[in-house]
Design a protein around this motif. Structure first.
Motif, PDB file in Angstrom:
ATOM      1  N   GLY A 110     -17.746  27.490  -6.123  1.00  0.00           N
ATOM      2  CA  GLY A 110     -18.185  27.705  -4.748  1.00  0.00           C
ATOM      3  C   GLY A 110     -17.556  26.729  -3.782  1.00  0.00           C
ATOM      4  O   GLY A 110     -17.709  26.851  -2.585  1.00  0.00           O
ATOM      5  N   GLY A 111     -16.809  25.745  -4.289  1.00  0.00           N
ATOM      6  CA  GLY A 111     -16.105  24.810  -3.431  1.00  0.00           C
ATOM      7  C   GLY A 111     -14.620  25.035  -3.547  1.00  0.00           C
ATOM      8  O   GLY A 111     -14.159  25.934  -4.235  1.00  0.00           O
ATOM      9  N   VAL A 112     -13.826  24.208  -2.886  1.00  0.00           N
ATOM     10  CA  VAL A 112     -12.376  24.325  -2.948  1.00  0.00           C
ATOM     11  C   VAL A 112     -11.871  23.581  -4.169  1.00  0.00           C
ATOM     12  O   VAL A 112     -12.237  22.432  -4.408  1.00  0.00           O
ATOM     13  CB  VAL A 112     -11.735  23.736  -1.678  1.00  0.00           C
ATOM     14  CG1 VAL A 112     -10.228  23.753  -1.795  1.00  0.00           C
ATOM     15  CG2 VAL A 112     -12.186  24.534  -0.468  1.00  0.00           C
ATOM     16  N   ASP A 113     -11.042  24.226  -4.978  1.00  0.00           N
ATOM     17  CA  ASP A 113     -10.475  23.603  -6.169  1.00  0.00           C
ATOM     18  C   ASP A 113      -9.312  22.717  -5.748  1.00  0.00           C
ATOM     19  O   ASP A 113      -8.169  23.148  -5.666  1.00  0.00           O
ATOM     20  CB  ASP A 113      -9.994  24.693  -7.135  1.00  0.00           C
ATOM     21  CG  ASP A 113      -9.598  24.119  -8.486  1.00  0.00           C
ATOM     22  OD1 ASP A 113      -9.362  22.896  -8.555  1.00  0.00           O
ATOM     23  OD2 ASP A 113      -9.531  24.894  -9.452  1.00  0.00           O
ATOM     24  N   SER A 151     -12.800  21.514   2.064  1.00  0.00           N
ATOM     25  CA  SER A 151     -13.072  20.674   0.909  1.00  0.00           C
ATOM     26  C   SER A 151     -14.307  19.820   1.162  1.00  0.00           C
ATOM     27  O   SER A 151     -14.526  19.322   2.266  1.00  0.00           O
ATOM     28  CB  SER A 151     -11.872  19.776   0.614  1.00  0.00           C
ATOM     29  OG  SER A 151     -12.161  18.886  -0.435  1.00  0.00           O
ATOM     30  N   GLN A 152     -15.121  19.639   0.132  1.00  0.00           N
ATOM     31  CA  GLN A 152     -16.347  18.864   0.277  1.00  0.00           C
ATOM     32  C   GLN A 152     -16.092  17.365   0.221  1.00  0.00           C
ATOM     33  O   GLN A 152     -16.918  16.578   0.683  1.00  0.00           O
ATOM     34  CB  GLN A 152     -17.342  19.269  -0.820  1.00  0.00           C
ATOM     35  CG  GLN A 152     -17.792  20.721  -0.729  1.00  0.00           C
ATOM     36  CD  GLN A 152     -18.760  21.102  -1.832  1.00  0.00           C
ATOM     37  OE1 GLN A 152     -19.075  20.299  -2.699  1.00  0.00           O
ATOM     38  NE2 GLN A 152     -19.231  22.342  -1.798  1.00  0.00           N
ATOM     39  N   SER A 153     -14.969  16.953  -0.343  1.00  0.00           N
ATOM     40  CA  SER A 153     -14.674  15.534  -0.505  1.00  0.00           C
ATOM     41  C   SER A 153     -13.461  15.143   0.326  1.00  0.00           C
ATOM     42  O   SER A 153     -12.353  15.617   0.079  1.00  0.00           O
ATOM     43  CB  SER A 153     -14.419  15.203  -1.978  1.00  0.00           C
ATOM     44  OG  SER A 153     -13.930  13.886  -2.121  1.00  0.00           O
ATOM     45  N   VAL A 154     -13.661  14.293   1.317  1.00  0.00           N
ATOM     46  CA  VAL A 154     -12.554  13.813   2.139  1.00  0.00           C
ATOM     47  C   VAL A 154     -11.569  13.014   1.294  1.00  0.00           C
ATOM     48  O   VAL A 154     -10.353  13.100   1.472  1.00  0.00           O
ATOM     49  CB  VAL A 154     -13.082  12.953   3.305  1.00  0.00           C
ATOM     50  CG1 VAL A 154     -11.932  12.308   4.069  1.00  0.00           C
ATOM     51  CG2 VAL A 154     -13.933  13.796   4.240  1.00  0.00           C
ATOM     52  N   ALA A 199      -7.640  14.081   0.886  1.00  0.00           N
ATOM     53  CA  ALA A 199      -6.620  13.169   1.390  1.00  0.00           C
ATOM     54  C   ALA A 199      -5.490  13.014   0.381  1.00  0.00           C
ATOM     55  O   ALA A 199      -4.316  12.900   0.749  1.00  0.00           O
ATOM     56  CB  ALA A 199      -7.239  11.809   1.710  1.00  0.00           C
ATOM     57  N   SER A 200      -5.828  13.029  -0.905  1.00  0.00           N
ATOM     58  CA  SER A 200      -4.803  12.889  -1.938  1.00  0.00           C
ATOM     59  C   SER A 200      -3.992  14.166  -2.113  1.00  0.00           C
ATOM     60  O   SER A 200      -2.890  14.137  -2.661  1.00  0.00           O
ATOM     61  CB  SER A 200      -5.455  12.498  -3.271  1.00  0.00           C
ATOM     62  OG  SER A 200      -6.304  13.535  -3.741  1.00  0.00           O
ATOM     63  N   ALA A 201      -4.528  15.298  -1.661  1.00  0.00           N
ATOM     64  CA  ALA A 201      -3.819  16.572  -1.788  1.00  0.00           C
ATOM     65  C   ALA A 201      -2.911  16.854  -0.602  1.00  0.00           C
ATOM     66  O   ALA A 201      -1.973  17.643  -0.703  1.00  0.00           O
ATOM     67  CB  ALA A 201      -4.823  17.714  -1.945  1.00  0.00           C
ATOM     68  N   LEU A 202      -3.169  16.207   0.526  1.00  0.00           N
ATOM     69  CA  LEU A 202      -2.389  16.424   1.740  1.00  0.00           C
ATOM     70  C   LEU A 202      -1.152  15.529   1.756  1.00  0.00           C
ATOM     71  O   LEU A 202      -1.073  14.548   1.014  1.00  0.00           O
ATOM     72  CB  LEU A 202      -3.257  16.125   2.967  1.00  0.00           C
ATOM     73  CG  LEU A 202      -4.395  17.104   3.247  1.00  0.00           C
ATOM     74  CD1 LEU A 202      -5.328  16.544   4.312  1.00  0.00           C
ATOM     75  CD2 LEU A 202      -3.853  18.459   3.676  1.00  0.00           C
ATOM     76  N   SER A 230      -9.825  12.893  11.533  1.00  0.00           N
ATOM     77  CA  SER A 230     -10.174  11.536  11.947  1.00  0.00           C
ATOM     78  C   SER A 230     -10.500  10.675  10.728  1.00  0.00           C
ATOM     79  O   SER A 230     -10.064   9.516  10.627  1.00  0.00           O
ATOM     80  CB  SER A 230     -11.367  11.575  12.903  1.00  0.00           C
ATOM     81  OG  SER A 230     -11.778  10.262  13.253  1.00  0.00           O
ATOM     82  N   LYS A 231     -11.249  11.244   9.788  1.00  0.00           N
ATOM     83  CA  LYS A 231     -11.599  10.506   8.571  1.00  0.00           C
ATOM     84  C   LYS A 231     -10.375  10.287   7.686  1.00  0.00           C
ATOM     85  O   LYS A 231     -10.200   9.218   7.103  1.00  0.00           O
ATOM     86  CB  LYS A 231     -12.676  11.267   7.802  1.00  0.00           C
ATOM     87  CG  LYS A 231     -14.017  11.331   8.528  1.00  0.00           C
ATOM     88  CD  LYS A 231     -15.044  12.115   7.719  1.00  0.00           C
ATOM     89  CE  LYS A 231     -16.375  12.181   8.452  1.00  0.00           C
ATOM     90  NZ  LYS A 231     -17.388  12.965   7.692  1.00  0.00           N
ATOM     91  N   ILE A 232      -9.535  11.304   7.584  1.00  0.00           N
ATOM     92  CA  ILE A 232      -8.344  11.197   6.741  1.00  0.00           C
ATOM     93  C   ILE A 232      -7.359  10.176   7.305  1.00  0.00           C
ATOM     94  O   ILE A 232      -6.784   9.369   6.569  1.00  0.00           O
ATOM     95  CB  ILE A 232      -7.673  12.574   6.600  1.00  0.00           C
ATOM     96  CG1 ILE A 232      -8.561  13.507   5.774  1.00  0.00           C
ATOM     97  CG2 ILE A 232      -6.290  12.456   5.966  1.00  0.00           C
ATOM     98  CD1 ILE A 232      -8.123  14.953   5.792  1.00  0.00           C
ATOM     99  N   LEU A 233      -7.173  10.198   8.625  1.00  0.00           N
ATOM    100  CA  LEU A 233      -6.239   9.274   9.270  1.00  0.00           C
ATOM    101  C   LEU A 233      -6.817   7.870   9.407  1.00  0.00           C
ATOM    102  O   LEU A 233      -6.072   6.900   9.568  1.00  0.00           O
ATOM    103  CB  LEU A 233      -5.853   9.804  10.651  1.00  0.00           C
ATOM    104  CG  LEU A 233      -5.075  11.125  10.686  1.00  0.00           C
ATOM    105  CD1 LEU A 233      -4.978  11.637  12.116  1.00  0.00           C
ATOM    106  CD2 LEU A 233      -3.688  10.957  10.083  1.00  0.00           C
ATOM    107  N   GLY A 234      -8.142   7.781   9.386  1.00  0.00           N
ATOM    108  CA  GLY A 234      -8.790   6.483   9.543  1.00  0.00           C
ATOM    109  C   GLY A 234      -8.776   5.969  10.966  1.00  0.00           C
ATOM    110  O   GLY A 234      -8.815   4.758  11.199  1.00  0.00           O
ATOM    111  N   ILE A 235      -8.729   6.895  11.932  1.00  0.00           N
ATOM    112  CA  ILE A 235      -8.739   6.512  13.344  1.00  0.00           C
ATOM    113  C   ILE A 235      -9.684   7.441  14.102  1.00  0.00           C
ATOM    114  O   ILE A 235      -9.871   8.597  13.714  1.00  0.00           O
ATOM    115  CB  ILE A 235      -7.331   6.596  13.980  1.00  0.00           C
ATOM    116  CG1 ILE A 235      -6.795   8.031  13.919  1.00  0.00           C
ATOM    117  CG2 ILE A 235      -6.375   5.630  13.312  1.00  0.00           C
ATOM    118  CD1 ILE A 235      -5.489   8.234  14.670  1.00  0.00           C
TER     119      ILE A 235
END
Length: 316
Positions: A18-21, A146-149, A153-156, A218-223
């Motif tokens: 039910g989430g993104v793999d 995705s439920q986990s930022v 972040a590791s996939a982008l 914003s969370k992924i970039l940390g700004i």
């Protein structure tokens, strides 16, 4: 369907829980091409190198909105289904259904991915100091749902040193429906200014989706990012041109605003003065695709190891 955008297909696989793999997407994530800087420092408008995202081929025909019995007749005679390959352009595989959609229907993920690939291959190399990412629809959807930022972040791709990020936004919220969604809009993030500009051709229909993407980035970039809805965005006059507006605005903002000005110059990101001819834009995109297809056919005809005519013309 709300009748205001594209069906999404061939770009996302539903996760069994039910989430993104994320792990599966990591294996298929975009490859990154970086042109090394020529000693330039990061400036107000452009950075010190070119970063571009790459998508895997979209070969799935799941979610096709055409009748299953539809057949298209290519010029070399035999019948092909709408999902048959039409053109392989670097990391994007266009199908006959994509071409049909581009003529007069909602734009598909592949249509927009092709346009981003085209801008990266034909426009951005002329500006080696630019450091701009054109995120593909697939990766944008993955990032938003995705439920986990931390995992996403590791996939982008890496955003280190990137000055601007373009994200095609779709309103599909169902990760189990790979071809869902009814409307496209465009988010442009300036890491230099800390602003996420949202352009919506249907009077703010994707306001919430744009804000979700902005908060995630914003969370992924940390700004911190200030979300700004551009109310003067050009508006479409029907229910199927939203994807075309995204493509036209993306090129205009990239070429005329970010790349077309001095790096230290402050540039307005308003689109109030831009008139968009959606039908003209569709015809232009089709002409570009046809020119690449003809070139691919020419290369195939003179190749000593030319494959059968069933193989799509290829540009790489």
């Amino acid at each position: 369907m709300g009748g205001t955008g594209s069906k999404r297909h061939g770009g996302r696989k539903a996760a069994p829980t039910g989430g993104v793999d994320v792990q599966k997407h990591k294996q298929q994530r975009d490859r990154i091409l970086v042109n090394k800087p020529n000693g330039g420092k990061v400036t107000k408008r452009m950075g010190s190198g070119l970063t571009s995202t790459r998508n895997p081929h979209h070969k799935s025909t799941k979610g096709v909105r055409f009748m299953r019995s539809t057949r298209l007749m290519p010029k070399y005679g035999h019948q092909l289904s709408p999902g048959s390959a039409y053109l392989s352009y670097y990391d994007v595989l266009l199908t006959y259904e994509d071409i049909k959609a581009l003529r007069n229907d909602w734009l598909t993920d592949n249509n927009i991915s092709f346009w981003e690939e085209y801008l990266e291959r034909e426009i951005l190399p002329k500006y080696p100091q630019a450091r701009i990412i054109l995120l593909r629809p697939t990766m944008t959807f993955l990032m938003m749902r995705s439920q986990s930022v931390k995992d996403i972040a590791s996939a982008l791709p890496s955003f280190k040193g990137v000055t601007h990020i373009f994200l095609p936004i779709n309103d599909n919220r169902d990760v189990q429906q790979a071809e869902g969604g009814s409307h496209w809009s465009l988010l442009l993030i300036s890491t230099l200014d800390g602003v996420a500009f949202h352009y919506d051709s249907m009077r703010g229909s994707n306001y919430n989706e744009g804000k979700i993407a902005s908060n995630r980035m914003s969370k992924i970039l940390g700004i911190p990012l200030r979300y700004q809805q551009l109310d003067d965005c050009p508006q479409q006059s029907n229910g199927s041109d939203c994807g075309v507006f995204v493509c036209v605005m993306m090129r205009h903002l990239l070429v005329k605003r970010l790349l077309g000005h001095n790096a230290k110059e402050k540039v307005s990101m308003s689109m109030a003065d831009k008139m968009i001819d959606a039908q003209g834009a569709r015809k232009e995109m089709l002409r570009i695709i046809e020119s690449f297809r003809k070139e691919g056919e020419r290369r195939r005809s003179i190749s000593p190891a030319a494959s059968s005519s069933h193989t799509p013309p290829r540009i790489e």
